[in-house]
Structures are given as C-alpha cells and as structure tokens.
Design a protein around this motif. Structure first.
Motif, short mmCIF file in Angstrom:
data_model
loop_
_atom_site.label_atom_id
_atom_site.label_comp_id
_atom_site.label_asym_id
_atom_site.label_seq_id
_atom_site.Cartn_x
_atom_site.Cartn_y
_atom_site.Cartn_z
N UNK A 187 53.69 31.40 46.60
CA UNK A 187 53.14 30.01 45.56
C UNK A 187 54.23 29.03 45.33
N UNK A 188 55.74 29.82 46.45
CA UNK A 188 56.99 29.08 46.70
C UNK A 188 56.25 28.26 47.85
N UNK A 191 54.83 22.83 50.83
CA UNK A 191 53.78 21.83 51.68
C UNK A 191 53.65 20.88 50.96
N UNK A 192 53.13 21.24 49.39
CA UNK A 192 52.51 20.29 48.84
C UNK A 192 53.79 19.12 48.16
N UNK A 193 55.13 19.67 48.35
CA UNK A 193 56.50 17.88 48.39
C UNK A 193 56.72 18.30 46.62
N UNK A 221 59.92 21.55 38.99
CA UNK A 221 58.09 22.02 38.68
C UNK A 221 57.88 23.16 39.36
N UNK A 222 58.91 23.93 40.43
CA UNK A 222 57.91 25.18 40.34
C UNK A 222 59.04 26.25 40.43
N UNK A 223 58.09 27.09 39.71
CA UNK A 223 57.87 28.11 38.78
C UNK A 223 59.18 29.65 39.14
N UNK A 224 59.64 30.22 38.85
CA UNK A 224 60.94 30.95 39.13
C UNK A 224 60.19 32.18 39.50
N UNK A 225 60.86 33.07 40.52
CA UNK A 225 59.66 34.58 40.09
C UNK A 225 59.39 34.94 39.29
N UNK A 226 60.63 34.84 38.42
CA UNK A 226 60.24 36.00 36.58
C UNK A 226 59.28 34.59 35.66
N UNK A 227 59.21 33.93 35.72
CA UNK A 227 58.07 33.13 35.30
C UNK A 227 56.02 33.13 35.77
#
Length: 190
Positions: free
Chosen positions: A69-70, A75-77, A82-88
């Motif tokens: 996911x990261x 790649x989508x910049x 907006x990128x969710x953490x591992x816990x989320x």
C-alpha cells in the motif's frame, strides 16, 4: 573490515566471514519486516504450536499488504498526510473483514416476559454520543447489503453536503441524503 578498538583508541582491521558480509548487504527487507511485525504483535498463548504459526502468517501478510500500500501511494505521489499508517491500515483490514460477513441473529433464550422487561428498563438510558467514523473504502464500495434505513434527523456525512437527513446506510452506519434534490446515498457508495 575496520572496527574501533577502545583499548588502542584507533581503528583496527578485523576479519569478517563472507556470510556476515552477504547478510549485512541484503538484510534490509528482512529487518524492516521483523520491525514492523513486532510493532503490533498478536500475543496468544497456546499449547498448540500451529496457532502461533497461523497468527504470525496473518500478521506477516497484513504487514506485506501495508508495505505494498505504501509503495502504491508513493508511485501515485500522494502527500504523506494522506497515506495511512500501519495501525490504520490494520484497522481498515479488520473492519473490512468483519463487515463482509452477514451477521446472524443470536438464539433467544430464557423467558420472553423477562426479555421484554429488561428491554424496557434499558430504553430509559440515553446512548452515549460518539464520533462517526467513515467506513473503509473497501466496505464503502463493495456493493453488498447497503440498504437505506430511517433514523433520527442528523447531518449528512457525504463530503461537501451540508444537508440534514433521516436516512442511514444499514451497513456503513452513516447518515446520507436520499431525496429529490440530493442523492448522496448513491454517490457515497460509487
């Protein structure tokens, strides 16, 4: 290779096996995976060894999914906020898995008269208010069991809509407009 010697107060040459050199050269992904698995480890004590193996494999697959996911987000910049953490990400996976199954009604036990009396006693208590959290995107767009249900009047949760609605999605538990002017219900699920 060079190492600091406290005795001689200088760098000295030390022999190193080739296995150690190869491990240090390629260990990056393994150490990262071990570190991420250890952040939110599932600790279940069991006499059956395979239970721990199964849970470890589940955690490994969730962490690998989070890393993919990261990578996709980079790649989508997408911006970092907006990128969710591992816990989320783990919470979203758990919610998606829990909400995909069809809930079954528990078997009613005991006397019906006692059950009705206990429901009447509990109905006088006001439910506690909690912040409404939007469901994960996977659940929101799966197209299964999203039925409009009537409820008390409240604010529509569709982004950009400030209307009031009495319609609630039975699966997402979110109020959405569903009238002749606004059809936020369909727009939210597409």
């Amino acid at each position: 290779m060079q190492r600091w010697s406290a005795k001689e107060k200088a760098h000295i040459q030390v022999k190193r096996p080739n296995v150690i050199k190869a491990y240090n050269q390629f260990k990056g992904g393994v150490d990262l995976l071990d570190m991420l698995v250890s952040l939110y480890r599932i600790s279940i004590r069991s006499k059956k060894y395979y239970v721990n193996v199964i849970f470890h494999l589940i955690v490994l697959s969730i962490v690998n999914g989070g890393l993919l996911y990261r990578r996709q987000c980079s790649q989508l910049r997408l911006p970092k906020n907006e990128i969710r953490s591992l816990l989320e990400f783990r919470i979203d996976v758990a919610e998606a898995l829990l909400k995909t199954s069809i809930p079954t009604q528990p078997k009613q036990r005991g006397r019906p008269s006692l059950r009705i009396r206990s429901q009447e006693e509990n109905s006088t208590e006001k439910p506690r208010r909690s912040s409404i959290r939007l469901p994960p995107i996977v659940v929101q767009h799966d197209g299964v069991n999203h039925w409009p249900a009537t409820t008390g009047k409240g604010r529509c949760r569709f982004p950009g809509c400030s209307g009031k609605s009495t319609i609630l999605c039975s699966k997402c538990k979110v109020r959405l407009c569903l009238n002749t002017r606004n059809n936020c219900f369909i727009a939210f699920h597409q």
